[in-house]
Structures are given as structure tokens and as C-alpha cells.
Write a protein that holds these residues in place. Structure first.
Motif, mmCIF file in Angstrom:
data_model
loop_
_atom_site.group_PDB
_atom_site.id
_atom_site.type_symbol
_atom_site.label_atom_id
_atom_site.label_comp_id
_atom_site.label_asym_id
_atom_site.label_seq_id
_atom_site.Cartn_x
_atom_site.Cartn_y
_atom_site.Cartn_z
ATOM 1 N N ARG A 11 0.813 -1.212 0.000
ATOM 2 C CA ARG A 11 0.000 0.000 0.000
ATOM 3 C C ARG A 11 0.855 1.273 0.000
ATOM 4 O O ARG A 11 0.309 2.376 -0.096
ATOM 5 C CB ARG A 11 -0.938 -0.006 1.200
ATOM 6 N N GLN A 33 7.422 -7.135 3.247
ATOM 7 C CA GLN A 33 6.513 -7.927 4.076
ATOM 8 C C GLN A 33 7.214 -9.236 4.460
ATOM 9 O O GLN A 33 7.824 -9.899 3.599
ATOM 10 C CB GLN A 33 5.228 -8.279 3.311
ATOM 11 N N TYR A 35 5.935 -12.056 5.017
ATOM 12 C CA TYR A 35 5.418 -13.229 4.294
ATOM 13 C C TYR A 35 6.055 -13.380 2.911
ATOM 14 O O TYR A 35 6.182 -14.485 2.393
ATOM 15 C CB TYR A 35 3.884 -13.217 4.215
ATOM 16 N N GLY A 65 3.324 -3.959 12.722
ATOM 17 C CA GLY A 65 4.143 -4.719 11.779
ATOM 18 C C GLY A 65 3.600 -4.618 10.366
ATOM 19 O O GLY A 65 3.543 -5.615 9.634
ATOM 20 N N ALA A 66 3.198 -3.416 9.971
ATOM 21 C CA ALA A 66 2.605 -3.243 8.638
ATOM 22 C C ALA A 66 3.217 -2.034 7.946
ATOM 23 O O ALA A 66 3.513 -1.008 8.587
ATOM 24 C CB ALA A 66 1.092 -3.070 8.761
ATOM 25 N N PRO A 68 2.646 0.780 4.740
ATOM 26 C CA PRO A 68 3.706 1.764 4.896
ATOM 27 C C PRO A 68 3.691 2.443 6.262
ATOM 28 O O PRO A 68 2.674 2.462 6.951
ATOM 29 C CB PRO A 68 3.364 2.786 3.807
ATOM 30 N N SER A 80 -1.896 4.132 5.407
ATOM 31 C CA SER A 80 -1.571 4.775 4.133
ATOM 32 C C SER A 80 -2.488 5.954 3.780
ATOM 33 O O SER A 80 -2.021 6.970 3.258
ATOM 34 C CB SER A 80 -1.626 3.734 3.018
#
Ligand SMILES: N[C@@H](CCC(=O)N[C@@H](CS)C(=O)NCC(=O)O)C(=O)O
Length: 223
Positions: A11, A33, A35, A65-66, A68, A80
Motif C-alpha cells: 500500500r 513484508q 510473508y 508490523g505493517a 507503509p 496509508s
């Protein structure tokens, strides 16, 4: 100097597009990320792993933990769409709200996109990202998401029948925010063709040089 933490395949694209439109000075600090690293067989906790959404250094900035995340003069901001509203106000000019009423409408549309459109649009995006062939189970997921999106897309369609843009009769950060949410549903042509004004408005937003440049760089980034 504004620092944006993230990747083009996230994002963060919303903020990269806005930063470019607004002509602000900024730098990208790559954070991938976790993952994605795992999918490549890399342990995100390994000392040699690149900065990622599970790195201790990044979690200090973003407990969620995300990406932007944006840092500017001591302000650390996540989400975002909120980042874009901040950037537009900071830069001023035609993309920014000109008064409290426009600001309220920009917030309204950002929240509507995030709460009524994004999740179902993402279902469509994830389904198409798995490939062009559609096993029955995946087709059902896409059809159900498209059905649920018919209502908010009808809201956008009717807004665009009387307004050229989301807010203020001109291209603003509200268009960037909504376009980047609606984009997730774009691969599903039956939905886009049903809502012609939404499709036309999205095409117009995406024809802007700042979007095209961001998109080119996104495609250059490994998936
Ligand atoms: N509502 C947040 C969502 C942030 C988010 O979910 N970001 C994804 C990438 S687009 C992420 O960082 N996921 C981290 C992970 O799953 O490890 C926003 O708009 O910024």
C-alpha cells in the motif's frame, strides 16, 4: 526529509503516488513484508534477513508490523490513507483540502474506501494474482466479493454522475486514496464494465504521469 518505509508491492504505492504528485522531497527505506521473505525461503528473523515487517527495528516504528509507515520531523505515522491526507495538508496546493469542509469530505471518502470497499476489492485482487485460470472455488469468492461491492460501487457511480472527482471538482488526494482502493477490484472486468463512470474516473486517475511512473517501478520490483 520525509522517509517512507515500505515497498512498491504494498500500500506504500498510495503514498509514493501522492508524494510524486505533491512534489515533496522524500526517500524510500525498503521494508519488505515478512510473508514475502518466507515465500522465498528466507527466515524474516534471521540476522541476515533484509529489514522486514517482523524486524525488531521496524516493529519499534510500527507495532502493527505493517507497511507503509512515514516519518517526518519526529512524526511517525502509519495507515496509508492517513499518511496521504497528512502529506497533502503539509504540501498545500490543489491536491490538498482548501477548507474544513473539503477536509471533512476527503476524510469521509477515505473512511468509506477503507471500510466499505477495500476488503472485498482485495479478495478480487488476491484471486486474480493467483492466475488467469479460475477454479470453481475461486470463482465463487470473486463473484461473492463483486456482489458485495455492487452497493458501494453504485454509491461511487452516482457521486460521479454529478461530480467530476471525489472532492472539489478537481483532482485531489481524495482521488488518489479512492483510486488506490478501487484498483484492487480492477481486474474483474464485469464489475468495472457495470460501473462505467467509476471505470472512466479510475482510468483518468491512472493516466497521470505520477501514477504511471509509480506503476512502472512497482512492476520492476520482484513479486
Ligand atoms: N490499513 C493499513 C494496512 C497496512 C497493511 O496491511 N500492509 C501490508 C502490506 S500492503 C503489510 O504490511 N502486511 C505485513 C505482513 O503481513 O507482514 C494501511 O492502509 O496502511
Amino acid at each position: 526529509m520525509i522517509t517512507l518505509y515500505g515497498t512498491y508491492r504494498s500500500r506504500a504505492t498510495r503514498n509514493i503516488w501522492a508524494l510524486s504528485e505533491l512534489g515533496l522531497q522524500w526517500q524510500l527505506r525498503p521494508v519488505i513484508q515478512a510473508y514475502r521473505l518466507e515465500a522465498r525461503g528466507t527466515d524474516p528473523h534471521a540476522p541476515t534477513a533484509p529489514l522486514n515487517t517482523l524486524s525488531a527495528e521496524f516493529l519499534r516504528l510500527s507495532p502493527a508490523g505493517a507497511i507503509p509507515v512515514m516519518e517526518d520531523g519526529g512524526l511517525v505515522l502509519s495507515e496509508s490513507l492517513a499518511i496521504n491526507l497528512y502529506l497533502a495538508k503539509k504540501a498545500g496546493g490543489p491536491l490538498a483540502p482548501k477548507d474544513a469542509q473539503e477536509e471533512a469530505l476527503m476524510l469521509q471518502w477515505a473512511l468509506y474506501g477503507a471500510t466499505s470497499i477495500e476488503n472485498d476489492a482485495l479478495e478480487i485482487s488476491f484471486a486474480y494474482a493467483k492466475g488467469e485460470d479460475f477454479p470453481e472455488a475461486r470463482q465463487k469468492i470473486v463473484d461473492a466479493a463483486a456482489d458485495r461491492l455492487a452497493r458501494p460501487f453504485a454509491v461511487l457511480e452516482s457521486h460521479l454522475a454529478t461530480h467530476s472527482h471525489m472532492v472539489g471538482g478537481r483532482f485531489t488526494v481524495a482521488d488518489i486514496n479512492m483510486a488506490e482502493v478501487v484498483r484492487y477490484a480492477q481486474p474483474h472486468l464485469p464489475l468495472m464494465e457495470r460501473f462505467e463512470r467509476v471505470k472512466r474516473w479510475l482510468d483518468l486517475c491512472q493516466s497521470r504521469p505520477a501514477f504511471r511512473e509509480m506503476w512502472r517501478k512497482r512492476l520492476d520490483e520482484p513479486a
